[in-house]
Design an enzyme around this catalytic site. Sequence first.
Site, short mmCIF file in Angstrom:
data_model
loop_
_atom_site.label_atom_id
_atom_site.label_comp_id
_atom_site.label_asym_id
_atom_site.label_seq_id
_atom_site.Cartn_x
_atom_site.Cartn_y
_atom_site.Cartn_z
N TYR A 240 -1.09 -0.50 10.25
CA TYR A 240 -1.53 -1.02 8.44
C TYR A 240 -0.43 -0.52 8.12
O TYR A 240 0.22 -1.08 7.08
CB TYR A 240 -2.86 -0.37 8.30
CG TYR A 240 -2.75 -0.43 7.35
CD1 TYR A 240 -3.42 -1.71 6.17
CD2 TYR A 240 -2.43 0.02 6.03
CE1 TYR A 240 -4.28 -1.33 5.48
CE2 TYR A 240 -3.46 0.20 4.57
CZ TYR A 240 -3.63 -0.84 4.32
OH TYR A 240 -4.21 -1.00 3.08
N SER B 42 0.76 -1.39 -0.03
CA SER B 42 0.05 0.38 0.16
C SER B 42 0.83 1.17 -0.07
O SER B 42 2.00 1.60 0.78
CB SER B 42 -0.90 0.06 1.39
OG SER B 42 -1.25 1.15 1.58
#
Length: 252
Positions: free
Chosen positions: A150, A137
């Site tokens: 995350y 990501s």
Amino acid sequence: MNKLSGKTALITGGSSGIGLASAKLFLAEGARLAITGRDPERLETARQQLGDDTLALVSEAGCLNDIEALLEQVGQHFQTLDILFLNAGIAEPTPLELTTEDQFDRIMRVNFKGVFFTIQKALPMLKPGASIIVTTSITNRSGTPNFSVYAASKAALRSMVQSLGLTLIGQGIRVNAINPGPIDTEGFNRLPLPGDVFQAIKTDIEGRSPIKRFGAPEEVAKVALFLASDDSAYVVGEEIVVDGGISLVCLP
Ligand SMILES: NC(=O)c1ccc[n+]([C@@H]2O[C@H](COP(=O)([O-])OP(=O)(O)OC[C@H]3O[C@@H](n4cnc5c(N)ncnc54)[C@H](OP(=O)(O)O)[C@@H]3O)[C@@H](O)[C@H]2O)c1
């Protein structure tokens, strides 16, 4: 000729979003396919879209027992694997003051630890020419307030892809990553945030994005196909950003 003719592929998190779009494309390009997910109903809906030849297995990406059982079933079905697409992941806000140890461990387990051990357990099935793809990501390159765990899990993956890229290329196995920016998936739209906060984030992202829109899962799938196929035979330990340019303007 189809780009994945005669190849077998396992896509974790193949029941929705980026994984499902990739499953459809891999199938259209001639691959034989296994997909995983957590939710049996979503998995069955995906399997119906992909057809009866696709193996659809419920498997928790962060659980080592599930990973072993999954690879045993995939091994019985396919014997060898050409493409291992480790795409399952969870995104949750983790404000510093509110995050519990359980939540921290769960995010790291699913997004990082499970990926490492799936590669380890799948190794006997991967032959020279195989391609491992990991979904990271763009949060792994910038500060992401409220999503620090995350983002860190995805940064760990980026590092792991480089190290395992070097470890496995001697066996003819390539390891690379896809690094998506904002993609309009079921998962993104289910982010556990209050409606007005979620909408404000979406509008802000669209405003800051050079391309002024979210990406479609199908646009990420096309990059996954490149990494899965022999077209990327000389690409090793790399992370390809698919983000409409937003990380160019958001990074310092
Ligand atoms: N969408 C974005 O903007 C974006 C941006 C950057 C990176 N990513 C990454 O892209 C990947 C796919 O995300 P997506 O947006 O396509 O989300 P999605 O639509 O929610 O799809 C996620 C897939 O992963 C599965 N999954 C989630 N947690 C799992 C677990 N613990 N065990 C097994 N399967 C699990 C889901 O199955 P169930 O539905 O059954 O849980 C689903 O098939 C993730 O790694 C995510 O971090 C997404």
